[in-house]
Each structure stands twice: as structure tokens, then as C-alpha cells.
Write a protein that holds these residues in place. Sequence first.
Motif, PDB file in Angstrom:
ATOM      1  N   HIS A 357       0.843  -1.194   0.000  1.00  0.00           N
ATOM      2  CA  HIS A 357       0.000   0.000   0.000  1.00  0.00           C
ATOM      3  C   HIS A 357       0.879   1.245   0.000  1.00  0.00           C
ATOM      4  N   ASN A 358       0.408   2.367   0.552  1.00  0.00           N
ATOM      5  CA  ASN A 358       1.022   3.673   0.312  1.00  0.00           C
ATOM      6  C   ASN A 358       2.294   3.900   1.120  1.00  0.00           C
ATOM      7  N   GLY A 359       3.290   4.515   0.466  1.00  0.00           N
ATOM      8  CA  GLY A 359       4.535   4.849   1.136  1.00  0.00           C
ATOM      9  C   GLY A 359       5.235   6.007   0.463  1.00  0.00           C
ATOM     10  N   SER A 360       6.432   6.336   0.964  1.00  0.00           N
ATOM     11  CA  SER A 360       7.191   7.454   0.394  1.00  0.00           C
ATOM     12  C   SER A 360       8.677   7.205   0.554  1.00  0.00           C
ATOM     13  N   LEU A 361       9.459   7.967  -0.212  1.00  0.00           N
ATOM     14  CA  LEU A 361      10.909   7.918  -0.052  1.00  0.00           C
ATOM     15  C   LEU A 361      11.318   8.446   1.310  1.00  0.00           C
ATOM     16  N   ILE A 362      12.394   7.907   1.827  1.00  0.00           N
ATOM     17  CA  ILE A 362      13.112   8.544   2.928  1.00  0.00           C
ATOM     18  C   ILE A 362      14.161   9.435   2.256  1.00  0.00           C
ATOM     19  N   PRO A 363      14.160  10.743   2.501  1.00  0.00           N
ATOM     20  CA  PRO A 363      14.935  11.675   1.676  1.00  0.00           C
ATOM     21  C   PRO A 363      16.435  11.641   1.940  1.00  0.00           C
ATOM     22  N   VAL A 364      17.080  10.612   1.420  1.00  0.00           N
ATOM     23  CA  VAL A 364      18.528  10.501   1.472  1.00  0.00           C
ATOM     24  C   VAL A 364      19.026  10.691   0.046  1.00  0.00           C
ATOM     25  N   PRO A 365      19.429  11.903  -0.345  1.00  0.00           N
ATOM     26  CA  PRO A 365      19.844  12.143  -1.729  1.00  0.00           C
ATOM     27  C   PRO A 365      20.942  11.180  -2.171  1.00  0.00           C
ATOM     28  N   GLY A 366      20.751  10.629  -3.359  1.00  0.00           N
ATOM     29  CA  GLY A 366      21.724   9.694  -3.903  1.00  0.00           C
ATOM     30  C   GLY A 366      21.507   8.263  -3.491  1.00  0.00           C
ATOM     31  N   ARG A 367      20.561   8.027  -2.588  1.00  0.00           N
ATOM     32  CA  ARG A 367      20.254   6.665  -2.139  1.00  0.00           C
ATOM     33  C   ARG A 367      18.744   6.444  -2.226  1.00  0.00           C
ATOM     34  N   ASP A 368      18.337   5.187  -2.349  1.00  0.00           N
ATOM     35  CA  ASP A 368      16.929   4.854  -2.532  1.00  0.00           C
ATOM     36  C   ASP A 368      16.412   4.009  -1.371  1.00  0.00           C
ATOM     37  N   TYR A 369      15.764   4.702  -0.427  1.00  0.00           N
ATOM     38  CA  TYR A 369      15.120   4.057   0.710  1.00  0.00           C
ATOM     39  C   TYR A 369      13.638   4.433   0.708  1.00  0.00           C
ATOM     40  N   PHE A 370      12.815   3.514   1.169  1.00  0.00           N
ATOM     41  CA  PHE A 370      11.368   3.674   1.047  1.00  0.00           C
ATOM     42  C   PHE A 370      10.716   3.164   2.320  1.00  0.00           C
ATOM     43  N   VAL A 371       9.724   3.902   2.811  1.00  0.00           N
ATOM     44  CA  VAL A 371       8.933   3.431   3.945  1.00  0.00           C
ATOM     45  C   VAL A 371       7.522   3.210   3.433  1.00  0.00           C
ATOM     46  N   GLN A 372       6.912   2.091   3.810  1.00  0.00           N
ATOM     47  CA  GLN A 372       5.674   1.682   3.166  1.00  0.00           C
ATOM     48  C   GLN A 372       4.708   1.020   4.137  1.00  0.00           C
ATOM     49  N   ALA A 373       3.417   1.313   3.949  1.00  0.00           N
ATOM     50  CA  ALA A 373       2.352   0.680   4.720  1.00  0.00           C
ATOM     51  C   ALA A 373       1.930  -0.637   4.071  1.00  0.00           C
ATOM     52  N   TRP A 374       1.579  -1.604   4.919  1.00  0.00           N
ATOM     53  CA  TRP A 374       1.115  -2.912   4.456  1.00  0.00           C
ATOM     54  C   TRP A 374      -0.133  -3.336   5.232  1.00  0.00           C
ATOM     55  N   TYR A 375      -1.015  -2.391   5.551  1.00  0.00           N
ATOM     56  CA  TYR A 375      -2.192  -2.703   6.362  1.00  0.00           C
ATOM     57  C   TYR A 375      -1.753  -3.443   7.638  1.00  0.00           C
ATOM     58  N   GLN A 376      -2.319  -4.622   7.917  1.00  0.00           N
ATOM     59  CA  GLN A 376      -1.919  -5.318   9.151  1.00  0.00           C
ATOM     60  C   GLN A 376      -0.537  -5.962   9.051  1.00  0.00           C
ATOM     61  N   GLY A 377       0.102  -5.831   7.903  1.00  0.00           N
ATOM     62  CA  GLY A 377       1.513  -6.197   7.818  1.00  0.00           C
ATOM     63  C   GLY A 377       2.393  -5.132   8.438  1.00  0.00           C
ATOM     64  N   GLY A 378       1.779  -3.987   8.804  1.00  0.00           N
ATOM     65  CA  GLY A 378       2.508  -2.923   9.491  1.00  0.00           C
ATOM     66  C   GLY A 378       3.228  -1.990   8.541  1.00  0.00           C
ATOM     67  N   VAL A 379       4.394  -1.540   8.950  1.00  0.00           N
ATOM     68  CA  VAL A 379       5.213  -0.598   8.190  1.00  0.00           C
ATOM     69  C   VAL A 379       6.552  -1.260   7.903  1.00  0.00           C
ATOM     70  N   SER A 380       6.964  -1.179   6.651  1.00  0.00           N
ATOM     71  CA  SER A 380       8.235  -1.775   6.241  1.00  0.00           C
ATOM     72  C   SER A 380       9.155  -0.684   5.711  1.00  0.00           C
ATOM     73  N   VAL A 381      10.425  -0.743   6.092  1.00  0.00           N
ATOM     74  CA  VAL A 381      11.446   0.153   5.544  1.00  0.00           C
ATOM     75  C   VAL A 381      12.325  -0.689   4.632  1.00  0.00           C
ATOM     76  N   LEU A 382      12.467  -0.239   3.376  1.00  0.00           N
ATOM     77  CA  LEU A 382      13.205  -1.065   2.435  1.00  0.00           C
ATOM     78  C   LEU A 382      14.278  -0.289   1.697  1.00  0.00           C
ATOM     79  N   ASP A 383      15.290  -1.021   1.298  1.00  0.00           N
ATOM     80  CA  ASP A 383      16.430  -0.530   0.533  1.00  0.00           C
ATOM     81  C   ASP A 383      16.247  -1.051  -0.888  1.00  0.00           C
TER      82      ASP A 383
END
Length: 467
Positions: A357-383
Motif C-alpha cells: 500500500h502507500n509509502g514514500s521515499l526517505i529523503p537521502v539524496p543519492g540513495r533509494d530508501y522507502f517506507v511503506q504501509a502494508w495494512y496489518q503487515g505494518g510498516v516496512s522500511v526497504l532498501d
Amino acid sequence: MASPPAPPRLWKRAAGRGALALAGAASLVLGLLTPAAADTFVSDAVTSDNLTHVANVPKTETMSDFNSDLAFTGDYAIGGNYNGFVIYDISEPEEPRIVSEVLCPGGQGDLSVSGDLVYFSVEYPRAGTECGAPSTSAADPDGFEGIRIFDISDKANPQYVAAVRTDCGSHTNTLVPGKDGEHEYVYVSSYSPSANFPNCQPPHDKISVIEVPLDDPASAEVVDTPVLFPDGGNIRTSGCHDITVYPKHDIAAGACMGDGILMDISDPAAPVVTDVVRDENFAFWHSATFTNDGRTVLFTDELGGGGGAVCTEEIGPQRGANAIYTIDGPGSDPELEFEGYYKLPRHQGTTENCVAHNGSLIPVPGRDYFVQAWYQGGVSVLDFNNPKRVREIGYFDRAPIDEDRLVLGGSWSAYYYNGYVYSSDITRGLDVIKLEDNRFRVAEQVHMDEFNPQSQPEYRPGRGHGR
């Protein structure tokens, strides 16, 4: 509820276009709740070592329906709800409080914020444009669906400004800044037409573009309804679910049910489709996010419509997942090239609705990190610096709402804003999460004055994106 609820994206037709009544006069509820201080807050979530759950603001009786999306302006977060919207003071992120609530039913309550204005989606037909209008049938030609506009210059006392009708209403909306400094635009996504609905006729292969004069927002109007799928698109496509724009790069990505699309928005009033992709593993193209360099886009698949328990070993890692595409070719002729999938690696139970479901970038210029909602899967931070090998590097996960039956809940959206992650939990309220990881230290130097996750800024260290 004795059985799993209808998926959120289907409620538009099951309830919004039926006779379900959510009548009620417009009203405001002021400053009702101040949560306990952070040093007495006890979390009920399991987290990775690099995340700390620092605050929760429970829902009030006024906003007893499902929470939905979030937008941010200054020291405030604005949360959508099927009953209206909430303004939270987040000047002290670990002690957020409710400033006001606007009771204004009309669907899932997707929203965007622009300065003192809130654009609020209405997708359940109402008998009038005002907040107190009762529900009506989609067969009513005088029924209203579309965008309501509010003035929030006084956060404790928001004021209704105007309403703009759009075909098939507004499931989601996306703010697009104009280039003349005098106008801005709202892209309205909606879907599921029927020959029985006079204001939502098939084929609905388009979006609506609303132009808003900044000096007179009450005169906002639809200026175009561009057809995105002149050949009809995928058999499952009857409109778009959501659009994310990246104004700095004049591009947009559309998640349009059976199709993923790339658009040129160099003329924001007249978006043009430049590429279309399909994926046999995608059931419902739901949302999109660009990387900071604008060369990669992450699409989500809302398999099960948000109401299904699809984060299981049986469903597997390629369905109900993210798909990452790089953008190749010149700007005039770009092509989306598939790179790989990411699915929540922590299997959830059969009583937990869970999907990308919905998420956004974590603003680290030059790197790609993302925080994302997964309903009852909670929140995931991914590289996803390597789009072919995406991995989870942090998580926030609660126990099932009910161990014995599937009950809709969990994180609808999770977004990074000025040092914290804010998660809109459907049933439990607003959660605030602190990232404690050296990889994200530079993100704390990026200050934003305003943030609509579907209108992406370009991030630079020490600077926000303004309006």
C-alpha cells in the motif's frame, strides 16, 4: 463484523453508489485529545532495533470510521477518514495532538494540501455539495461526487470553500503545481463506471483535470478530461486508481487498475501518456513512487483490494507486491523496464489483511530508501538501491486485531516527514515512528514546509521543497 469486509476500492460501488446513509451536518471538534507524554507511552507493536514507536493518537468518536491517507503542511498532519478529516499538531512529533476535525462524509477521504487549501475527494454520491448532505443513489443525476475545497488558514476552524463535480467522483486526487505561479491543478482519479450511472458512464478511460486560480479557489473548474487509454486499455482498466507526479522532472506515473503508465506533464493542464506496461502478476495497479533522480518508479499491486490476507507463504512473493521499473530512453520516448519485485518478507496470518500500500521515499539524496504501509503487515522500511535485489531493513508490526477472524485494519499509509514516519492506522489512529539508523541521518537535514506524497519534491540536503 462476522466476515471480512468488502475491499475498500469496491465500497465505491457497494456502498457509495447504493443507499448506505452516512448523513450528518458539518461540524468541528476542537482539541479533544492530548496523548500521554512520550516517556509514559507504551507501544503495542514489535519493531526492528532501528525503529522506535514514539506516539499514538487514537481515533475519536467523530472519526469512528476508517482512517485513510495523510498530507502535511508546516507543523501539521492532515488525516483523511471516511467521515471527513482531522488536523493534527505535530510540532512536538512525540506528543501530537488533535487540533480540529471536520465531519464531512463522502468516501475514503483522500486529500491533498496546498498552502491554506485542502482538496478532499468525494466518491460516495451525496444529495448536495455541502458536508451535511445525505447520501443518494448513483442513479440520481443530481447527486454530487468530485472534489470539495476547504480553507484551513485557521487550523482550529477550517472553512468550506467550494465543490467541483467530476465524472465518477474522486477516489483519489493529486496536486500538480502550475508553471505560471497563478494556477495549480488537481488530477482526479476514479473508476468503475456503469450504464446505470448518469454521472459515471462507460467507457471511463480518462481522468479529470481541475484548474484552481490561486487568487480565487472558489472558481476552480474542470478544464480537461484527457483520455489516457484511447484503445480501451487492459480489460480490467476503467479509469485510474492513483497518480503520482514529479513536477521537477515533468513526469507522472499512473496506477490504473490493469495498466501502469508513464506521463509527460510538461503542460500540467494536459498530461500525455508516454508508455504503458502490464504485469500478469499484478491484480490491481494501485499507486506509484519515483526515486529522487526520477529514473526509477515503484508500483504497488493491491491484490485483494486491501481486504484480503495475501501476505502469506501460499500467495508467494510476486503477487500483492511492489514492482520496480527503471525508465530508459530519451525524455520524449521513455520506456519502463521491469527490474524486480519486493514483497513483505514477514508472513502474516490468515486473519490479517495485508498487501502493498502507500509509502514514500526517505529523503537521502543519492540513495533509494522507502517506507511503506502494508495494512496489518505494518510498516516496512526497504532498501531498493539495487532494484533487482530489494531488501527490508526495518519494520513496525502489531499483532492481529482479531486472532480468529479477518477484520479490516492496519497501516493505510506510512510517510516520512521531517525526521519521523507517520502512519495512518485504519482503526487505531495516528502512529509516530522514529528511525534510528545511521543510513537515514542525512534525511534529518531535509526540511519540508509541505508534503503531498503523490506530488513528489526533489530532495536536497538541508533544504525542503517549499510549496
